[in-house]
Design a protein around this motif. Structure first.
Motif, PDB file in Angstrom:
ATOM      1  N   GLU A 192       1.749  -4.178  -0.787  1.00  0.00           N
ATOM      2  CA  GLU A 192       0.399  -4.037  -0.219  1.00  0.00           C
ATOM      3  C   GLU A 192       0.359  -2.908   0.802  1.00  0.00           C
ATOM      4  OE1 GLU A 192      -1.137  -7.786   1.202  1.00  0.00           O
ATOM      5  OE2 GLU A 192      -0.088  -8.856  -0.410  1.00  0.00           O
ATOM      6  N   SER A 212      -2.074   1.702   3.331  1.00  0.00           N
ATOM      7  CA  SER A 212      -2.386   0.415   2.723  1.00  0.00           C
ATOM      8  C   SER A 212      -3.031   0.631   1.365  1.00  0.00           C
ATOM      9  CB  SER A 212      -3.339  -0.367   3.626  1.00  0.00           C
ATOM     10  OG  SER A 212      -3.747  -1.556   2.998  1.00  0.00           O
ATOM     11  N   ARG A 213      -2.694  -0.239   0.415  1.00  0.00           N
ATOM     12  CA  ARG A 213      -3.319  -0.174  -0.904  1.00  0.00           C
ATOM     13  C   ARG A 213      -4.821  -0.441  -0.787  1.00  0.00           C
ATOM     14  NH1 ARG A 213      -0.846  -4.106  -5.308  1.00  0.00           N
ATOM     15  NH2 ARG A 213       0.928  -2.710  -5.081  1.00  0.00           N
ATOM     16  N   ASP A 214      -5.173  -1.355   0.105  1.00  0.00           N
ATOM     17  CA  ASP A 214      -6.572  -1.687   0.387  1.00  0.00           C
ATOM     18  C   ASP A 214      -7.001  -0.893   1.620  1.00  0.00           C
ATOM     19  OD1 ASP A 214      -9.022  -2.774   1.079  1.00  0.00           O
ATOM     20  OD2 ASP A 214      -8.427  -4.844   0.650  1.00  0.00           O
ATOM     21  N   THR A 215      -7.897   0.068   1.428  1.00  0.00           N
ATOM     22  CA  THR A 215      -8.311   0.950   2.527  1.00  0.00           C
ATOM     23  C   THR A 215      -8.989   0.212   3.677  1.00  0.00           C
ATOM     24  OG1 THR A 215     -10.339   1.441   1.313  1.00  0.00           O
ATOM     25  CG2 THR A 215      -8.512   3.000   1.070  1.00  0.00           C
ATOM     26  N   ARG A 216      -9.415  -1.012   3.438  1.00  0.00           N
ATOM     27  CA  ARG A 216     -10.064  -1.789   4.502  1.00  0.00           C
ATOM     28  C   ARG A 216      -9.049  -2.414   5.453  1.00  0.00           C
ATOM     29  NH1 ARG A 216     -13.273  -5.769   0.683  1.00  0.00           N
ATOM     30  NH2 ARG A 216     -11.187  -5.674  -0.257  1.00  0.00           N
TER      31      ARG A 216
END
Length: 323
Positions: A192, A212-216
């Motif tokens: 992640e 991060s894989r999730d930009t949030r």
């Protein structure tokens, strides 16, 4: 004869938990040694186990010359070899097996106990199944060890040396820090959060570029943990080495600013052609930006891939006027 030897190989491999190919090699070596002793041969002898016979070759100037040995003589030599030389060769094979296990662990962290400290400062470390060496150059400079101390280290490489194997450990390699982070931060292990680059001045400071894989999700916050709970054990393991976590960005100015933390950058000038960056910091923060012995700016150069010239705000303005 060979069928019996094949059975012996299978039996010994099973009993000793050694791969059959290692046992077979040990047996062939022992037969070769026995033949050399029996016939007083100085040249290298090679043995092959083929179908129902043992084939022996004399290696002479790069050529394999068949060595004629009658079956009765071969039986006697093989029987002697299986009893005498084979045991010695098996010990070598068993040692090789133990070291080959560590070849597969290259790049992983292991636990060991310091058994001896060499005159040059190298540590001889007991890993349980084998001994390893933590060279002085791979030790964190401020650390002092004594016999009996437990330590964690990265298996840097396993090398063949003087007919045996040597396991080289490291506590200074960037991958040691990466593996410590993976062990402590599940999000890194699970993919992640990704570590893009690590640079270190062992025992002093490290900078770690993460995304991060999730930009949030803020990867820095994830790695640090609530109130520093994830990063604190790693800093302790590295004898107080400061770890600056930097969130990856395509924006060069932002990346440079973050890389010089904890110093505040008040102005910046980027020259893409020379890949140089001039930054301005308050005069009283110059030492923070540059760091002890230039460590902070040196690591910032490495982590960003840009040459960073740190100036006081006054010198930055003067330079701007000259240009």
């Amino acid at each position: 004869m060979v069928k019996n030897l094949k059975k012996l190989i299978e039996q010994v491999a099973k009993e000793k938990d050694i791969p059959e190919w290692l046992v077979e090699r040990a047996l062939k070596n022992s037969i070769a040694l026995a033949i050399k002793k029996d016939r007083k041969i100085k040249n290298h002898v090679e043995v092959e186990l083929v179908e129902d016979e043992i084939r022996v070759y004399l290696l002479h100037k790069g050529e394999k010359v068949p060595l004629n040995i009658v079956p009765e003589e071969m039986n006697r030599i093989a029987a002697y070899a299986a009893k005498e030389e084979f045991l010695k060769e098996l010990e070598r094979a068993d040692e090789e097996r133990r070291y080959l296990e560590f070849v597969e662990l290259e790049g992983e962290i292991v636990l060991g106990i310091v058994r001896r400290i060499a005159e040059n400062g190298d540590l001889i470390v007991d890993l349980g199944k084998a001994m390893a060496v933590l060279p002085k150059r791979e030790q964190i400079p401020k650390e002092v060890y004594k016999v009996g101390d437990r330590l964690k280290a990265l298996i840097l490489r396993v090398v063949r040396k003087r007919g045996s194997y040597e396991i080289i450990l490291s506590r200074t390699h960037p991958n040691f820090l990466i593996k410590l982070l993976e062990a402590e931060v599940s999000e890194i292990k699970e993919g992640e959060v990704e570590i893009l680059n690590v640079v270190r001045e062992p025992g002093e400071r490290a900078k770690v570029l993460v995304r991060s894989r999730d930009t949030r999700i803020d990867p820095v916050a994830i790695v640090v943990g609530l109130k520093g709970t994830k990063i604190a054990p790693i800093i302790k393991e590295l004898s107080g080495e400061r770890i600056d976590l930097i969130k990856a960005t395509e924006n060069t100015e932002e990346l440079v600013r973050k890389s010089l933390a904890p110093a505040p950058v008040t102005d910046i000038r980027i020259d893409p052609k020379t890949k140089r960056v001039e930054v301005a910091v308050p005069r009283d923060k110059l030492s923070v930006a540059i760091g002890k012995k230039g460590v902070n700016v040196k690591l910032a150069n490495k982590i960003t891939g840009w040459y960073i010239d740190v100036l006081s705000e006054e010198d930055f303005r003067k330079l701007s006027q000259m240009k």
